[in-house]
Design a protein around this motif. Structure first.
Motif, mmCIF file in Angstrom:
data_model
loop_
_atom_site.group_PDB
_atom_site.id
_atom_site.type_symbol
_atom_site.label_atom_id
_atom_site.label_comp_id
_atom_site.label_asym_id
_atom_site.label_seq_id
_atom_site.Cartn_x
_atom_site.Cartn_y
_atom_site.Cartn_z
ATOM 1 N N GLN A 1 -72.133 26.694 14.838
ATOM 2 C CA GLN A 1 -73.387 27.152 15.449
ATOM 3 C C GLN A 1 -74.156 25.976 16.029
ATOM 4 O O GLN A 1 -74.609 26.010 17.174
ATOM 5 N N ALA A 2 -74.295 24.913 15.231
ATOM 6 C CA ALA A 2 -75.052 23.733 15.672
ATOM 7 C C ALA A 2 -74.413 23.109 16.907
ATOM 8 O O ALA A 2 -75.109 22.700 17.846
ATOM 9 N N GLN A 3 -73.076 23.066 16.927
ATOM 10 C CA GLN A 3 -72.373 22.491 18.087
ATOM 11 C C GLN A 3 -72.606 23.321 19.345
ATOM 12 O O GLN A 3 -72.834 22.764 20.437
ATOM 13 N N ILE A 4 -72.555 24.647 19.213
ATOM 14 C CA ILE A 4 -72.764 25.536 20.376
ATOM 15 C C ILE A 4 -74.195 25.416 20.892
ATOM 16 O O ILE A 4 -74.431 25.368 22.112
ATOM 17 N N LEU A 5 -75.161 25.336 19.980
ATOM 18 C CA LEU A 5 -76.563 25.171 20.389
ATOM 19 C C LEU A 5 -76.756 23.860 21.143
ATOM 20 O O LEU A 5 -77.434 23.814 22.177
ATOM 21 N N ASP A 6 -76.166 22.779 20.619
ATOM 22 C CA ASP A 6 -76.255 21.480 21.301
ATOM 23 C C ASP A 6 -75.622 21.559 22.684
ATOM 24 O O ASP A 6 -76.156 21.012 23.655
ATOM 25 N N LEU A 7 -74.490 22.256 22.773
ATOM 26 C CA LEU A 7 -73.793 22.404 24.053
ATOM 27 C C LEU A 7 -74.662 23.152 25.061
ATOM 28 O O LEU A 7 -74.814 22.709 26.214
ATOM 29 N N ILE A 8 -75.243 24.281 24.646
ATOM 30 C CA ILE A 8 -76.083 25.074 25.563
ATOM 31 C C ILE A 8 -77.271 24.250 26.036
ATOM 32 O O ILE A 8 -77.615 24.253 27.223
ATOM 33 N N ARG A 9 -77.888 23.508 25.100
ATOM 34 C CA ARG A 9 -79.055 22.689 25.454
ATOM 35 C C ARG A 9 -78.664 21.595 26.452
ATOM 36 O O ARG A 9 -79.363 21.371 27.445
ATOM 37 N N THR A 10 -77.531 20.935 26.216
ATOM 38 C CA THR A 10 -77.064 19.872 27.114
ATOM 39 C C THR A 10 -76.760 20.427 28.504
ATOM 40 O O THR A 10 -77.158 19.837 29.526
ATOM 41 N N LEU A 11 -76.060 21.564 28.555
ATOM 42 C CA LEU A 11 -75.703 22.167 29.839
ATOM 43 C C LEU A 11 -76.938 22.654 30.589
ATOM 44 O O LEU A 11 -77.012 22.551 31.819
ATOM 45 N N GLN A 12 -77.907 23.167 29.847
ATOM 46 C CA GLN A 12 -79.137 23.649 30.475
ATOM 47 C C GLN A 12 -79.879 22.497 31.155
ATOM 48 O O GLN A 12 -80.386 22.638 32.267
ATOM 49 N N GLU A 13 -79.903 21.349 30.490
ATOM 50 C CA GLU A 13 -80.559 20.173 31.076
ATOM 51 C C GLU A 13 -79.800 19.687 32.309
ATOM 52 O O GLU A 13 -80.392 19.288 33.306
ATOM 53 N N GLU A 14 -78.462 19.740 32.244
ATOM 54 C CA GLU A 14 -77.644 19.254 33.357
ATOM 55 C C GLU A 14 -77.689 20.186 34.561
ATOM 56 O O GLU A 14 -77.867 19.752 35.704
ATOM 57 N N TYR A 15 -77.533 21.497 34.327
ATOM 58 C CA TYR A 15 -77.427 22.471 35.425
ATOM 59 C C TYR A 15 -78.777 23.058 35.836
ATOM 60 O O TYR A 15 -78.877 23.748 36.844
ATOM 61 N N GLN A 16 -79.800 22.838 35.000
ATOM 62 C CA GLN A 16 -81.167 23.289 35.310
ATOM 63 C C GLN A 16 -81.289 24.796 35.496
ATOM 64 O O GLN A 16 -82.075 25.266 36.317
ATOM 65 N N PHE A 17 -80.462 25.569 34.769
ATOM 66 C CA PHE A 17 -80.665 27.016 34.827
ATOM 67 C C PHE A 17 -81.766 27.411 33.837
ATOM 68 O O PHE A 17 -82.125 26.646 32.931
ATOM 69 N N THR A 18 -82.300 28.591 34.034
ATOM 70 C CA THR A 18 -83.316 29.139 33.141
ATOM 71 C C THR A 18 -82.596 29.931 32.052
ATOM 72 O O THR A 18 -81.609 30.608 32.337
ATOM 73 N N THR A 19 -83.068 29.836 30.815
ATOM 74 C CA THR A 19 -82.349 30.454 29.704
ATOM 75 C C THR A 19 -83.220 31.442 28.943
ATOM 76 O O THR A 19 -84.383 31.157 28.660
ATOM 77 N N ILE A 20 -82.634 32.609 28.638
ATOM 78 C CA ILE A 20 -83.247 33.550 27.696
ATOM 79 C C ILE A 20 -82.341 33.556 26.467
ATOM 80 O O ILE A 20 -81.153 33.849 26.576
ATOM 81 N N PHE A 21 -82.902 33.212 25.331
ATOM 82 C CA PHE A 21 -82.099 33.087 24.112
ATOM 83 C C PHE A 21 -82.535 34.164 23.124
ATOM 84 O O PHE A 21 -83.677 34.172 22.674
ATOM 85 N N ILE A 22 -81.625 35.079 22.827
ATOM 86 C CA ILE A 22 -81.925 36.184 21.915
ATOM 87 C C ILE A 22 -81.432 35.825 20.515
ATOM 88 O O ILE A 22 -80.272 35.442 20.347
#
Length: 355
Positions: free
Chosen positions: A194-215
């Motif tokens: 879980q922690a690895q996936i969260l870190d991955l999503i956060r890193t990719l969000q910063e790189e690709y600059q997409f907007t995220t909705i996290f449920i």
């Protein structure tokens, strides 16, 4: 500081489902704005309406469901008025993509991993052949798949749960979406993954600059990833604010209960806090505050009149009569007082155990 652009404006959204000749109102008059580049977390118990609400952004409501009221403005278009699959195909994936909680049901078991990513690249990026394959391999590397070239021809069953979820994220990125909806993407995984996936999503969000909705139902996850938080109960947003607002100064008794339920606050030998009672039936019209029967601080007015939106600060509001100037002054539960300090102690202890 540059003001962020509003990317989605949902106003007074209500969603109903027809079930055995009765109507269930799953979403009740929900309004929320989503800003470019931010991470909005939507939190609440199972059945609170989190996933149903975001499905209205991609036209993925079940056949017996429909938006009964409200507007969802995106790029000058009202998504609530889209009826055809052809119109939704222009939005779904390329504009707004979704990562679901169970990666096995998101992947086709009889197609190779590489083919599934390539198909999306061909559809959304209009690139074919070796170039599409190379982009797919690059995406696999980006989401942390070791030996991506070799694993390109594997089938989903040959991947672990965490690796399958990474592939689902790669497929979403292949669409080049402007908004990424993450629907409990770590629920089916163990804590370390879980922690690895969260870190991955956060890193990719910063790189690709997409907007995220996290449920999520886990406020611990929210602390690590979100900018803004919307707390949902019985199909309604009952509190909204920045992640700091929700952790330092929560106002709604339901938010207090969710925070009190954090496993990290549990003491050895003591029972974890759980919210008593059950949510109300959404087949019936709700009178007053939907949380009143489970709220130890409920007043007579809570059972009679729905609370309005009380503005706490410019970025923080909550729907609770406790914020009315005539209400008695109630302290939040002791377990969540000085929450920031308590969470820091927990994090420090976890780091020491890892060492």
């Amino acid at each position: 500081m540059t003001e962020k652009k509003k990317i989605i404006e949902a106003k007074n959204i209500s969603v109903q489902f027809r079930v055995r000749n009765r109507y269930l109102t799953a979403i009740r008059d929900v309004s929320v704005d989503l800003y470019d580049g931010e991470v909005l977390a939507i939190v609440g118990e199972s059945g609170s309406g989190k996933s149903v609400f975001t499905k209205t952004f991609t036209g993925m409501l079940e056949e017996n469901g429909h938006i009964s009221e409200g507007t969802i403005l995106y790029n000058g278009q009202d998504l609530a008025q889209i009826k055809s699959n052809d119109e939704w195909a222009k939005i779904r994936g390329g504009e707004i993509a979704t990562i679901f909680q169970d990666p096995m049901t998101s992947l086709n078991p009889i197609l190779t991993i590489g083919k599934q990513i390539v198909e999306v690249i061909e559809k959304h990026q209009k690139i074919k052949g070796e170039k599409a394959k190379q982009i797919a391999i690059d995406l696999m590397k980006k989401v942390g798949i070791p030996e991506a070239e070799k694993r390109f021809s594997d089938y989903p069953f040959e991947y672990s749960g965490g690796m399958r979820q990474r592939i689902v994220i790669a497929i979403a990125l292949a669409c080049k979406p402007k908004i990424l909806i993450c629907d409990e993407p770590t629920t089916a995984l163990d804590v370390t993954i879980q922690a690895q996936i969260l870190d991955l999503i956060r890193t990719l969000q910063e790189e690709y600059q997409f907007t995220t909705i996290f449920i999520t139902h886990d406020l611990g996850v929210v602390a690590n990833i979100a900018d803004k938080v919307a707390v949902m109960y019985a199909g309604e947003i009952v509190e909204y604010g920045s992640v700091e607002d929700l952790f330092f100064d929560p106002k709604h008794p339901y938010t207090w209960s969710l925070l009190s339920s954090l496993p990290q606050l549990g003491q050895k030998g003591e029972e974890l806090f759980s919210i008593p009672g059950t949510p109300p039936s959404l087949f019936k019209k709700i009178k007053g505050d939907a949380f009143a029967p489970r709220n130890p601080f409920a007043m007579k007015v809570d059972y009679e009149v729905a609370p309005p939106k009380f503005q706490v600060t410019s970025s923080h509001w909550a729907k609770t009569w406790l914020l009315d100037e005539r209400a008695p002054k109630i302290e939040k539960p002791e377990i969540i007082q000085n929450l920031h300090e308590k969470m820091q102690i927990v994090v420090k202890k976890q780091h020491q155990e890892e060492l």
